[in-house]
Design a protein around this motif. Structure first.
Motif, PDB file in Angstrom:
ATOM      1  N   CYS A   1      -0.885  -3.851   9.454  1.00 31.92           N
ATOM      2  CA  CYS A   1       0.431  -3.239   9.504  1.00 31.92           C
ATOM      3  C   CYS A   1       1.207  -3.630   8.261  1.00 31.92           C
ATOM      4  O   CYS A   1       1.062  -4.743   7.767  1.00 31.92           O
ATOM      5  CB  CYS A   1       1.165  -3.698  10.770  1.00 31.92           C
ATOM      6  SG  CYS A   1       2.788  -2.966  10.978  1.00 31.92           S
TER       7      CYS A   1
ATOM      8  N   CYS B   1       4.636   4.817  16.354  1.00 35.74           N
ATOM      9  CA  CYS B   1       5.348   3.607  15.950  1.00 35.74           C
ATOM     10  C   CYS B   1       6.866   3.835  15.983  1.00 35.74           C
ATOM     11  O   CYS B   1       7.352   4.916  15.665  1.00 35.74           O
ATOM     12  CB  CYS B   1       4.905   3.221  14.541  1.00 35.74           C
ATOM     13  SG  CYS B   1       5.467   1.599  14.047  1.00 35.74           S
ATOM     14  N   ASP B   2       7.595   2.802  16.384  1.00 34.16           N
ATOM     15  CA  ASP B   2       9.058   2.889  16.437  1.00 34.16           C
ATOM     16  C   ASP B   2       9.702   2.716  15.072  1.00 34.16           C
ATOM     17  O   ASP B   2      10.839   3.120  14.856  1.00 34.16           O
ATOM     18  CB  ASP B   2       9.626   1.777  17.329  1.00 34.16           C
ATOM     19  CG  ASP B   2       9.177   1.908  18.752  1.00 34.16           C
ATOM     20  OD1 ASP B   2       8.905   3.050  19.146  1.00 34.16           O
ATOM     21  OD2 ASP B   2       9.094   0.885  19.449  1.00 34.16           O
ATOM     22  N   ARG B   3       9.017   2.030  14.165  1.00 37.74           N
ATOM     23  CA  ARG B   3       9.668   1.639  12.923  1.00 37.74           C
ATOM     24  C   ARG B   3       8.782   1.938  11.722  1.00 37.74           C
ATOM     25  O   ARG B   3       8.425   1.029  10.967  1.00 37.74           O
ATOM     26  CB  ARG B   3      10.030   0.153  12.973  1.00 37.74           C
ATOM     27  CG  ARG B   3       9.219  -0.603  14.047  1.00 37.74           C
ATOM     28  CD  ARG B   3       9.525  -2.042  14.111  1.00 37.74           C
ATOM     29  NE  ARG B   3       8.564  -2.813  13.372  1.00 37.74           N
ATOM     30  CZ  ARG B   3       8.845  -3.927  12.744  1.00 37.74           C
ATOM     31  NH1 ARG B   3      10.057  -4.385  12.739  1.00 37.74           N
ATOM     32  NH2 ARG B   3       7.920  -4.597  12.100  1.00 37.74           N
TER      33      ARG B   3
ATOM     34  N   PRO C   1       2.846  -3.668  16.252  1.00 35.86           N
ATOM     35  CA  PRO C   1       3.668  -3.004  17.275  1.00 35.86           C
ATOM     36  C   PRO C   1       2.855  -2.506  18.468  1.00 35.86           C
ATOM     37  O   PRO C   1       3.348  -2.502  19.592  1.00 35.86           O
ATOM     38  CB  PRO C   1       4.321  -1.837  16.524  1.00 35.86           C
ATOM     39  CG  PRO C   1       3.728  -1.809  15.166  1.00 35.86           C
ATOM     40  CD  PRO C   1       3.099  -3.134  14.910  1.00 35.86           C
TER      41      PRO C   1
ATOM     42  N   CYS D   1       3.915   3.550   4.946  1.00 37.73           N
ATOM     43  CA  CYS D   1       2.907   3.696   6.002  1.00 37.73           C
ATOM     44  C   CYS D   1       2.050   4.939   5.780  1.00 37.73           C
ATOM     45  O   CYS D   1       0.943   5.040   6.303  1.00 37.73           O
ATOM     46  CB  CYS D   1       3.561   3.773   7.377  1.00 37.73           C
ATOM     47  SG  CYS D   1       4.364   2.246   7.848  1.00 37.73           S
TER      48      CYS D   1
ATOM     49  N   ARG E   1       0.820   5.390  13.278  1.00 36.43           N
ATOM     50  CA  ARG E   1       2.018   5.931  12.639  1.00 36.43           C
ATOM     51  C   ARG E   1       2.869   6.808  13.568  1.00 36.43           C
ATOM     52  O   ARG E   1       4.066   6.620  13.708  1.00 36.43           O
ATOM     53  CB  ARG E   1       1.563   6.714  11.406  1.00 36.43           C
ATOM     54  CG  ARG E   1       2.591   7.530  10.674  1.00 36.43           C
ATOM     55  CD  ARG E   1       3.496   6.646   9.854  1.00 36.43           C
ATOM     56  NE  ARG E   1       4.375   7.460   9.014  1.00 36.43           N
ATOM     57  CZ  ARG E   1       5.462   8.075   9.460  1.00 36.43           C
ATOM     58  NH1 ARG E   1       5.782   7.985  10.724  1.00 36.43           N
ATOM     59  NH2 ARG E   1       6.223   8.775   8.636  1.00 36.43           N
TER      60      ARG E   1
ATOM     61  N   HIS F   1       4.622  -3.847   7.962  1.00 32.66           N
ATOM     62  CA  HIS F   1       5.616  -4.875   8.265  1.00 32.66           C
ATOM     63  C   HIS F   1       5.476  -5.336   9.707  1.00 32.66           C
ATOM     64  O   HIS F   1       6.070  -4.780  10.625  1.00 32.66           O
ATOM     65  CB  HIS F   1       7.042  -4.446   7.898  1.00 32.66           C
ATOM     66  CG  HIS F   1       7.568  -3.292   8.660  1.00 32.66           C
ATOM     67  ND1 HIS F   1       8.901  -3.124   8.884  1.00 32.66           N
ATOM     68  CD2 HIS F   1       6.952  -2.245   9.250  1.00 32.66           C
ATOM     69  CE1 HIS F   1       9.069  -2.012   9.569  1.00 32.66           C
ATOM     70  NE2 HIS F   1       7.916  -1.468   9.802  1.00 32.66           N
TER      71      HIS F   1
ATOM     72  N   LEU G   1       7.618   3.076   8.044  1.00 36.61           N
ATOM     73  CA  LEU G   1       8.192   2.992   6.693  1.00 36.61           C
ATOM     74  C   LEU G   1       7.541   4.072   5.836  1.00 36.61           C
ATOM     75  O   LEU G   1       6.480   4.573   6.179  1.00 36.61           O
ATOM     76  CB  LEU G   1       7.866   1.628   6.082  1.00 36.61           C
ATOM     77  CG  LEU G   1       8.528   0.393   6.679  1.00 36.61           C
ATOM     78  CD1 LEU G   1       7.993  -0.841   5.986  1.00 36.61           C
ATOM     79  CD2 LEU G   1      10.028   0.476   6.541  1.00 36.61           C
TER      80      LEU G   1
ATOM     81  N   LEU H   1       5.599  -7.583  13.153  1.00 36.36           N
ATOM     82  CA  LEU H   1       6.784  -8.051  13.860  1.00 36.36           C
ATOM     83  C   LEU H   1       6.919  -9.562  13.802  1.00 36.36           C
ATOM     84  O   LEU H   1       6.860 -10.241  14.823  1.00 36.36           O
ATOM     85  CB  LEU H   1       6.699  -7.597  15.316  1.00 36.36           C
ATOM     86  CG  LEU H   1       6.718  -6.097  15.521  1.00 36.36           C
ATOM     87  CD1 LEU H   1       5.832  -5.700  16.664  1.00 36.36           C
ATOM     88  CD2 LEU H   1       8.134  -5.616  15.719  1.00 36.36           C
TER      89      LEU H   1
END
Lengths: 341, 338
Positions: free
Chosen positions: B328, B303-305, B261, B310, B300, B330, B307, B332
């Motif tokens: 990462c 980050c937009d997404r 990301p 993380c 972290r 997950h 988990l 992109l």
């Protein structure tokens, strides 16, 4: 030309600044000093609400021009008409207290070096308000500074901090808040983002575009990053060795540059989708000290360079709507002659 | 075309420099700064690797660590830096000093500051040669002149006697390059070699570094925050964020399919000829404070997404395609090979 239209916000006419350099021979005290032609016969106009980009390589006179316009330097000749009044007549020493000074403000290149390390962000933003705006230390001043901080997106708690406690982007915001404190009509930005990271640069550029839309200022945006200039400016002025060699609307300059120097500049912008192109300009610029008045300043570096370029200095000639270029060959396309050679 | 050919070549050729699991700390009064962590990469002969990232991401610290010229407050806590199989962290200082300049050299960011202001540039070149080459004085002078013309300085006989203030920014940078190349180094580190230079000079200086890299038996590390520039001149890119290498891949691959990301955000924030101001997306947030406890993924907080995993160590490194790794959980991309 026409008397009906109001004068432009800024009209620069035949502006010149020559710096004397050291005499070569100490025994010839009376010999005329050599002159470095930093800004040589520059004329352009800037309308209210317009943003104009000023580009050129280092040493081409961009910063000297900025210093002349902000009246930090006295010009050798020419006129700087701001709303019809000639600023060039006012000595630089007297301009500091001149009422017009608040209308022309400058955002400096390096936000780290251009803030007083012993002043808090509040002091820095309040200084022009107290000096030129007639504010006294009061609740009113506090409110105005807070308002400015909000305008540039600086969180209010940061106002009590010193420059070393602020990040690069925050310092840039303080510099911008200070410059717009007095509602200037013309904001001159001298490479405002060159010291910033790309991530912060994007925020500051968007802030500048937003401020212009809200406050209706004119921008003179000095930069050597053409990608940045393209984003913010309506028109572009290209300087080379003290002279304007091309000016025109941004799209025209980028899509159909007419001067060989502008073409080389545009071609040299790194494009990740293309392999690097061969450089179109060879060698070093000519000396700005006592340049021969009849020789084109690009002669010797230019891929064209014929005898005519040594005999007559090309003048700015119209190329299209609002588009001028100073080259004997700017009517022609250079691309095929270049690939043939 | 040249690009793809070079990438194939780098896969075949031998590794010149290998940095493995490097961790570096600065002991300061306000705490320990974890400047580098889990940094691994390699550089092959003839290859140009770009290090990109925001200021403060550890690019320059990594370069200085490779050369062993960091401040005393810096301490390598883990890992190895191997130059042709020899661990630079284990050899005596005198031996390292021999290698520095001779086998690895650096082009510094600001040539006007890095050059000696009160010494003629030709003499400065001779000083370097005197350290690394035995031989008569005249030989050094000839070599210095040859170097000046190699970096395409016109009229080297005259420029030999010039002081740095007499030269333009581009010329000073060329002298800097000549200094770095004086002893034919195998690893050349260029730290923002074109900051402050205008585009035409930038193209000339970068073209020169690339040509010399391709001629000689040398690997180049280019440190820059200009993604467009790195994209044009590098075979591979390493994206750094807060002391981690978050993504590493061949240049074309990383630009076509960024997986981390942070890389996507970096690309979205970079102005290029095809974007408008509205399309420029700033990166939200700041680099984390590198003092104290850090989450395994230092991106972290920006980050937009994120988990839940993380927050759990260790930092996962995944391979997308051979040669393309990303740190990462997950990335992109749909087709991830864990």
């Amino acid at each position: 030309m026409t008397d009906l239209t109001p004068p432009p916000l800024l009209a620069v006419q035949n502006l010149r600044k020559y710096f004397p350099t050291q005499r070569q021979n100490p025994f010839q005290r009376n010999a005329a000093p050599h002159l470095l032609h930093a800004v040589d016969d520059v004329s352009f106009t800037l309308e209210a609400g317009e943003s104009v980009g000023l580009v050129g390589e280092s040493g081409c006179g961009k910063s000297t021009l900025v210093r002349l316009l902000t009246r930090l330097l006295d010009p050798t000749g020419g006129a700087i008409r701001f709303e019809g009044k000639d600023l060039a007549q006012i000595p630089a020493r007297r301009f500091a207290r001149h009422p017009l000074r608040s209308h022309i403000q400058l955002v400096f290149q390096d936000p780290h070096d251009s803030l007083n390390p012993r002043h808090t962000a509040f002091d820095t933003i309040a200084a022009p308000l107290c000096q030129l705006g007639g504010f006294q230390p009061s609740a009113l001043l506090k409110a105005r500074v807070a308002e400015l901080a909000e305008l540039v997106g600086l969180p209010e708690p940061l106002l009590s901090r010193f420059p070393h406690q602020l990040s690069g982007g925050q310092k840039a915001r303080v510099g911008i808040a200070r410059a717009i404190a007095l509602h200037p009509k013309l904001l001159i930005l001298d490479e405002p983002t060159s010291a910033l990271d790309v991530s912060v640069q994007a925020v500051i550029l968007q802030l500048l575009a937003d401020l212009q839309a809200r406050l209706g200022m004119s921008y003179l945006f000095v930069s050597h990053d053409l990608n940045v200039v393209r984003l913010l400016c309506d028109r572009i002025i290209v300087m080379y060795l003290g002279q304007i060699i091309e000016m025109g609307p941004t799209a025209a300059i980028f899509d159909h540059p007419r001067h060989p120097y502008t073409q080389a500049l545009i071609a040299a912008i790194p494009d990740p989708t293309q392999p690097p192109q061969a450089l179109q300009l060879q060698g070093e610029p000519r000396s700005p000290i006592d340049p021969a008045p009849q020789v084109c300043r690009l002669y010797g570096r230019c891929p064209q360079g014929v005898a005519q370029c040594q005999e007559a200095m090309p003048l700015l000639a119209p190329m299209g709507e609002q588009h001028w270029a100073a080259c004997h060959f700017s009517g022609q396309s250079f691309t095929h002659s270049h690939s043939a050679g | 075309m040249i690009h793809s050919k070079k990438i194939i070549r780098t896969v075949e050729t031998q590794t010149l420099l290998r940095v493995e699991d490097l961790a570096l700390e600065f002991r300061t009064r306000s705490g320990t700064v974890q400047a580098l962590d889990q940094v691994s990469f390699s550089l092959a002969m003839g290859e140009t690797v770009g290090l990109v990232g925001e200021s403060g991401s550890g690019k320059s610290v990594l370069a200085l660590a490779i050369l062993g010229i960091l401040d005393r407050a810096a301490e390598v806590t883990k890992g190895a830096i191997a130059l042709q199989g020899i661990d630079l962290l284990k050899i005596p200082r005198a031996e390292l000093r021999q290698k520095r300049g001779k086998e690895m050299a650096m082009i510094f960011q600001n040539p006007r500051v890095a050059l000696n202001p009160i010494r003629q540039v030709g003499k400065q070149l001779e000083d370097v040669l005197a350290v690394h080459q035995r031989g008569p004085k005249q030989g050094r002078r000839d070599r210095a002149l040859a170097l000046l013309s190699q970096v395409r300085i016109p009229d080297p006989e005259r420029r030999y006697h010039a002081y740095p203030y007499e030269l333009s920014g581009g010329m000073c940078q060329r002298v800097m390059i000549a200094l770095a190349l004086a002893a034919n180094p195998k690893v050349l580190i260029a730290d923002e070699p074109t900051t402050g230079l205008d585009v035409t000079t930038q193209a000339a200086v970068m073209g020169l570094i690339r040509d010399l890299g391709q001629q000689g038996e040398m690997g180049t590390i280019l440190i820059t925050h200009d993604l467009d520039l790195a994209a044009q001149y590098c075979d591979r890119l390493l994206v750094m964020h807060a002391g981690h290498i978050v993504e590493a891949a061949p240049t074309a691959q990383i630009l076509r399919q960024p997986c981390h990301p942070y890389t996507t955000k970096l690309i979205a924030a970079t102005p290029d000829p095809h974007k408008t101001l509205g399309e420029l997306l700033p990166i939200a947030g700041h680099l984390p404070d590198l003092r104290g406890d850090l989450p395994p993924c230092r991106f972290r907080s920006r980050c937009d997404r994120p988990l839940p995993e993380c927050d759990r160590p260790p930092l996962i490194r995944q391979t997308i395609t051979p040669g393309h790794t990303v740190a990462c959980h997950h990335p992109l991309t749909p087709e991830v090979q864990p």
